[in-house]
Scaffold this active site. Structure first.
Site, PDB file in Angstrom:
ATOM      1  N   THR A   2       0.863  -1.178   0.000  1.00  0.00           N
ATOM      2  CA  THR A   2       0.000   0.000   0.000  1.00  0.00           C
ATOM      3  C   THR A   2       0.899   1.227   0.000  1.00  0.00           C
ATOM      4  OG1 THR A   2      -1.764  -1.137   1.198  1.00  0.00           O
ATOM      5  CG2 THR A   2      -1.793   1.269   1.226  1.00  0.00           C
ATOM      6  N   LYS A  44      -7.551   1.038  -2.768  1.00  0.00           N
ATOM      7  CA  LYS A  44      -7.118   0.678  -1.411  1.00  0.00           C
ATOM      8  C   LYS A  44      -7.335   1.840  -0.456  1.00  0.00           C
ATOM      9  CE  LYS A  44      -5.334  -1.656   1.975  1.00  0.00           C
ATOM     10  NZ  LYS A  44      -4.013  -2.293   1.993  1.00  0.00           N
TER      11      LYS A  44
END
Length: 290
Positions: free
Chosen positions: A97, A172
Site C-alpha cells: 500500500t 485501497k
C-alpha cells in the site's frame, strides 16, 4: 509452473509467497532481514537471494509486499533493484500500500524498460494472507493484468482490475477510509454498551444480524471486549495508509473529515504505546478516556 520472485516477507508477504511455492511455482524470495528468508526456505523450499536484482533475474513475475514508498523504491530501483534484473516482458506486481505518486513513477520507469507493472494492494489482513483469501484491487495495463491474474489468484478470494495504473492504490485508499469509520463506530458502540451496563457480547449478537453488521464487528468485537490487541493490522501501518489517503484528498479536493478525525485518534493510541496494536484498539482509547 512459472518462475517467480517475491520481495518482502513480512506478516503478509511470508504466507503469500508460501502459497505460490505450494501451488508448484519456482519461487525465489528476498527479504531485507536474511534470517527471515532463511526461515521461509526452510519451511517452504524454494530459493532466496541476497538482492532484489538477484531474486528477479529470469523471473516471469516479480511480486513485492514491503512497507512504504521508500521501501518499494529501494527494491525496484538502482543497481541492486529488481528492475535491473528483470528481463523484457516480465511483470512487476506491487502488493504494497503506497501513494499513487510512487506508483506512477515506477510504472513509467517499468514501461520505459520494457517491463509490465501492476499495482495490486490487498485487503484481508494477516488471516486473509495465511488462508489465501485476500481481496486484491488492481491497476495497470489490461494485458499485464490478464497475464498476472492467474498467479495473483493463488492467494486471492477476489482479484479485480479497477482501471489504469494507480487505480488499485486509489481503491485501497477507499478501503482504508471505510475501515477507519467502521472501527471507530464499532468502538463507540461497544463503549456505549459498557457505560449503559449492557452485555457487549449480547448486544453484538443482536445488532450484527441487522444493518450494523460488518466484517469488523464479526471478527473484532470479542478481542476488543477482551482487551486483546496483539494481532491483525497495526496502528502504525494504518496511520501510514491514512496519511496517504489524506494527502491524496488534498490533491483531488475530496473531503474526509471523519478519516482525519480517526487518524488523530490513532495518534492517541500511538501515544499510549499501541503503535503495534491492532487497529481495533480505538476501543482501548475510549476505555482510557473513561
Amino acid at each position: 509452473m512459472a518462475k517467480l520472485a517475491f520481495l518482502g516477507l513480512g506478516v503478509m508477504g511470508y504466507p503469500m509467497a508460501g502459497h505460490l511455492q505450494a501451488a508448484g511455482h519456482d519461487v525465489c524470495v528476498y527479504n531485507r532481514t536474511t534470517a527471515k528468508a532463511g526461515k521461509w526456505t526452510a519451511q517452504h523450499g524454494g530459493r532466496s537471494a541476497a538482492t532484489p536484482r538477484e531474486a528477479a533475474e529470469g523471473a516471469e513475475f516479480v511480486m513485492a509486499c514491503v512497507g512504504n514508498d521508500d521501501d518499494l523504491r529501494s527494491v525496484c530501483q538502482g543497481a541492486d533493484g529488481a528492475f535491473a534484473g528483470m528481463r523484457k516482458g516480465a511483470i512487476f506486481v506491487d502488493h504494497t500500500t503506497v501513494s499513487s505518486r510512487v506508483t506512477a513513477e515506477l510504472y513509467d520507469q517499468a514501461r520505459s524498460s520494457g517491463l509490465g507493472f501492476v499495482d495490486a494492494p490487498v485487503s484481508g489482513g494477516q488471516a486473509g494472507a495465511e488462508n489465501g483469501q485476500l481481496s486484491i484491487m488492481c491497476g495497470g495495463d489490461e494485458a499485464d493484468y490478464a497475464a498476472a491474474e492467474p498467479v495473483i489468484q493463488i492467494y486471492a478470494k477476489l482479484c479485480r482490475r479497477i482501471g489504469e495504473s494507480g487505480a488499485g492504490q486509489l481503491t485501497k485508499m477507499c478501503n482504508q477510509i471505510a475501515i477507519a469509520g467502521l472501527v471507530q463506530g464499532l468502538a463507540e458502540a461497544l463503549h456505549f454498551a459498557e457505560k449503559a451496563g449492557l452485555d457487549g457480547r449480547a448486544v453484538v449478537e443482536v445488532i450484527s444480524q441487522g444493518a450494523a453488521g460488518s466484517w469488523q464487528m464479526a471478527n473484532r468485537y470479542q478481542t476488543m471486549l477482551d482487551d486483546k490487541w496483539n494481532h491483525g493490522f497495526a496502528v502504525d501501518w494504518m496511520r501510514k495508509d491514512l496519511g496517504i489517503c489524506l494527502d491524496t484528498a488534498d490533491e483531488t479536493g475530496a473531503s474526509l473529515p471523519v478519516t482525519a478525525l480517526v487518524d488523530q485518534f490513532y495518534k492517541d493510541v500511538q501515544k499510549m504505546g499501541g503503535g503495534r496494536w491492532d487497529t481495533s484498539s480505538l476501543f482501548a482509547r475510549l476505555r482510557k478516556l473513561g
